[in-house]
Write a protein that holds these residues in place. Structure first.
Motif, mmCIF file in Angstrom:
data_model
loop_
_atom_site.group_PDB
_atom_site.id
_atom_site.type_symbol
_atom_site.label_atom_id
_atom_site.label_comp_id
_atom_site.label_asym_id
_atom_site.label_seq_id
_atom_site.Cartn_x
_atom_site.Cartn_y
_atom_site.Cartn_z
ATOM 1 N N TRP A 157 0.804 -1.229 0.000
ATOM 2 C CA TRP A 157 0.000 0.000 0.000
ATOM 3 C C TRP A 157 0.836 1.278 0.000
ATOM 4 C CZ3 TRP A 157 -4.054 -1.598 -2.001
ATOM 5 C CH2 TRP A 157 -4.654 -2.803 -1.623
ATOM 6 N N PRO A 158 1.992 1.340 0.664
ATOM 7 C CA PRO A 158 2.823 2.551 0.537
ATOM 8 C C PRO A 158 3.225 2.835 -0.910
ATOM 9 C CG PRO A 158 3.509 1.311 2.453
ATOM 10 C CD PRO A 158 2.531 0.439 1.720
ATOM 11 N N LYS A 159 3.504 1.794 -1.695
ATOM 12 C CA LYS A 159 3.859 2.002 -3.098
ATOM 13 C C LYS A 159 2.638 2.411 -3.916
ATOM 14 C CE LYS A 159 7.974 -0.895 -3.462
ATOM 15 N NZ LYS A 159 8.612 -2.046 -4.157
ATOM 16 N N VAL A 160 1.481 1.830 -3.585
ATOM 17 C CA VAL A 160 0.245 2.245 -4.248
ATOM 18 C C VAL A 160 0.007 3.728 -3.984
ATOM 19 C CG1 VAL A 160 -2.268 1.942 -4.334
ATOM 20 C CG2 VAL A 160 -0.779 -0.058 -4.111
ATOM 21 N N ARG A 161 0.168 4.127 -2.735
ATOM 22 C CA ARG A 161 -0.014 5.536 -2.351
ATOM 23 C C ARG A 161 0.973 6.438 -3.077
ATOM 24 N NH1 ARG A 161 -2.526 7.874 1.878
ATOM 25 N NH2 ARG A 161 -2.812 5.865 2.938
ATOM 26 N N GLN A 162 2.189 5.975 -3.214
ATOM 27 C CA GLN A 162 3.218 6.774 -3.892
ATOM 28 C C GLN A 162 2.804 7.098 -5.325
ATOM 29 O OE1 GLN A 162 7.086 4.946 -3.758
ATOM 30 N NE2 GLN A 162 7.962 6.360 -5.259
ATOM 31 N N ILE A 198 -7.222 5.089 -0.420
ATOM 32 C CA ILE A 198 -5.885 5.695 -0.532
ATOM 33 C C ILE A 198 -5.911 6.793 -1.588
ATOM 34 C CG2 ILE A 198 -3.463 5.275 -1.118
ATOM 35 C CD1 ILE A 198 -3.825 2.420 -0.092
ATOM 36 N N ALA A 199 -6.578 6.521 -2.701
ATOM 37 C CA ALA A 199 -6.658 7.522 -3.770
ATOM 38 C C ALA A 199 -7.336 8.798 -3.277
ATOM 39 C CB ALA A 199 -7.409 6.946 -4.961
ATOM 40 N N ILE A 200 -8.416 8.649 -2.532
ATOM 41 C CA ILE A 200 -9.115 9.825 -1.989
ATOM 42 C C ILE A 200 -8.204 10.594 -1.039
ATOM 43 C CG2 ILE A 200 -10.974 10.534 -0.421
ATOM 44 C CD1 ILE A 200 -12.705 8.329 -1.738
ATOM 45 N N GLU A 201 -7.496 9.868 -0.190
ATOM 46 C CA GLU A 201 -6.577 10.523 0.740
ATOM 47 C C GLU A 201 -5.500 11.311 -0.001
ATOM 48 O OE1 GLU A 201 -5.035 7.493 3.315
ATOM 49 O OE2 GLU A 201 -7.049 6.846 3.928
ATOM 50 N N GLU A 202 -5.177 10.885 -1.220
ATOM 51 C CA GLU A 202 -4.138 11.553 -2.007
ATOM 52 C C GLU A 202 -4.696 12.526 -3.039
ATOM 53 O OE1 GLU A 202 -1.083 11.526 -1.207
ATOM 54 O OE2 GLU A 202 -1.358 10.014 0.365
ATOM 55 N N GLY A 203 -6.009 12.771 -3.010
ATOM 56 C CA GLY A 203 -6.546 13.849 -3.830
ATOM 57 C C GLY A 203 -7.531 13.468 -4.908
ATOM 58 N N ALA A 204 -7.845 12.188 -5.088
ATOM 59 C CA ALA A 204 -8.810 11.792 -6.121
ATOM 60 C C ALA A 204 -10.156 12.464 -5.881
ATOM 61 C CB ALA A 204 -8.987 10.278 -6.126
ATOM 62 N N ASN A 205 -10.784 12.925 -6.951
ATOM 63 C CA ASN A 205 -12.166 13.399 -6.838
ATOM 64 C C ASN A 205 -13.095 12.656 -7.795
ATOM 65 O OD1 ASN A 205 -11.379 14.553 -9.258
ATOM 66 N ND2 ASN A 205 -11.627 16.668 -8.573
ATOM 67 N N MET A 206 -12.554 11.631 -8.463
ATOM 68 C CA MET A 206 -13.357 10.750 -9.304
ATOM 69 C C MET A 206 -12.808 9.339 -9.115
ATOM 70 S SD MET A 206 -13.962 10.930 -13.448
ATOM 71 C CE MET A 206 -15.025 12.386 -13.403
ATOM 72 N N ILE A 207 -13.672 8.422 -8.677
ATOM 73 C CA ILE A 207 -13.240 7.042 -8.470
ATOM 74 C C ILE A 207 -14.095 6.121 -9.332
ATOM 75 C CG2 ILE A 207 -12.340 7.464 -6.155
ATOM 76 C CD1 ILE A 207 -14.904 6.253 -5.015
ATOM 77 N N ARG A 208 -13.502 5.010 -9.781
ATOM 78 C CA ARG A 208 -14.151 4.107 -10.725
ATOM 79 C C ARG A 208 -14.337 2.755 -10.048
ATOM 80 N NH1 ARG A 208 -9.464 6.016 -12.685
ATOM 81 N NH2 ARG A 208 -8.611 3.917 -12.907
#
Length: 258
Positions: free
Chosen positions: A175-180, A215-225
């Motif tokens: 998950w740290p690499k996914v977050r990166q 994780i994507a939302i925590e990093e700024g995503a505003n559209m998720i699929r």
């Protein structure tokens, strides 16, 4: 439990996960757009989710999308169709006919052909630029270092409205690499925004699927699929949608994508 109740339960679970992710980073859940990914899903189930308040849906294959649109009749015209798959040159004309947004632009040849076709039919198209932040060979998308130059060229095409960036997260439980990777896309978004390129808006950051969207939302995503999280497991492996992926990567992708 009825089919409708099952879908509603899944939607509610996703909404709760969105709210919890937003709470961790002080974001408003109302600013996160959930796009159901409807590949392999039949039209009756899609329309049930649409009636729950999700009129924007995503498809990966042109032929499948066109079949569903035909089956839905006039109802299809009320929906917002996002194309998120790898776009082949011989399918560009067909995508232009039905899509509201293409999220997977990563080749100038495709962008130029889309622009010519859009010009011919008198239409504009919202697009996202797909970036391969993980560097995996199994994925399409631009290398981060090549994205800015590509956008500067793509911005010259007057029938394409560049609205942001899209990526598919690293196929890994690290998950740290996914977050990166997600953090890299957010950094790239900020860099492009600061340059204030004419005809370019960084309105959307489309990243995050069933297993990694928090994780994507925590990093700024505003559209998720989201596909599996709403509709359940699919009959087809994802190699059906991304030909050329070797068997091992296909299997891993099938457990994580959307």
């Amino acid at each position: 439990m009825s089919e409708f109740d099952s879908l509603q339960k899944n939607i509610n679970s996703i909404k709760n996960r969105i709210e919890n992710a937003c709470l961790k980073v002080d974001r408003n859940p109302n600013n996160i757009q959930l796009i159901p990914v409807t590949k392999t899903v039949e039209t009756d189930r899609i329309l049930q989710v649409v009636r729950m308040g999700y009129p924007a849906i995503a498809e990966n294959r042109v032929q499948e999308a066109r079949r569903k649109i035909k089956q839905m009749g006039q109802t299809a015209e009320q929906l917002e169709w996002h194309f998120v798959g790898h776009l082949q040159s011989n399918k560009v004309n067909k995508v232009v006919r039905f899509a509201s947004m293409v999220q997977s632009i990563d080749r100038m040849k495709i962008a130029e052909k889309m622009n010519r076709r859009l010009n011919k039919v008198g239409k504009q198209m919202d697009v996202l630029i797909q970036v391969n932040v993980s560097g995996e060979e199994s994925k399409y998308g631009l290398a981060p270092d090549n994205t800015l130059a590509f956008i500067e060229e793509c911005a010259k095409l007057d029938h394409l409205n560049i609205k942001g960036l899209m990526t598919i997260g690293l196929f890994s439980d690290d998950w740290p690499k996914v977050r990166q990777g997600f953090r890299e896309l957010r950094r790239l978004q900020g860099k492009i925004t600061a340059l204030q390129i004419d005809h370019v808006q960084m309105q959307y950051l489309s990243m995050g699927m069933t297993n990694d969207f928090e994780i994507a939302i925590e990093e700024g995503a505003n559209m998720i699929r989201i596909g599996r999280g709403i509709f359940g497991e699919r009959m087809h492996p994802d190699s059906y949608y991304w030909p050329g992926i070797n068997e091992a990567k296909s299997h891993h992708q099938n457990t994580r994508n959307n």
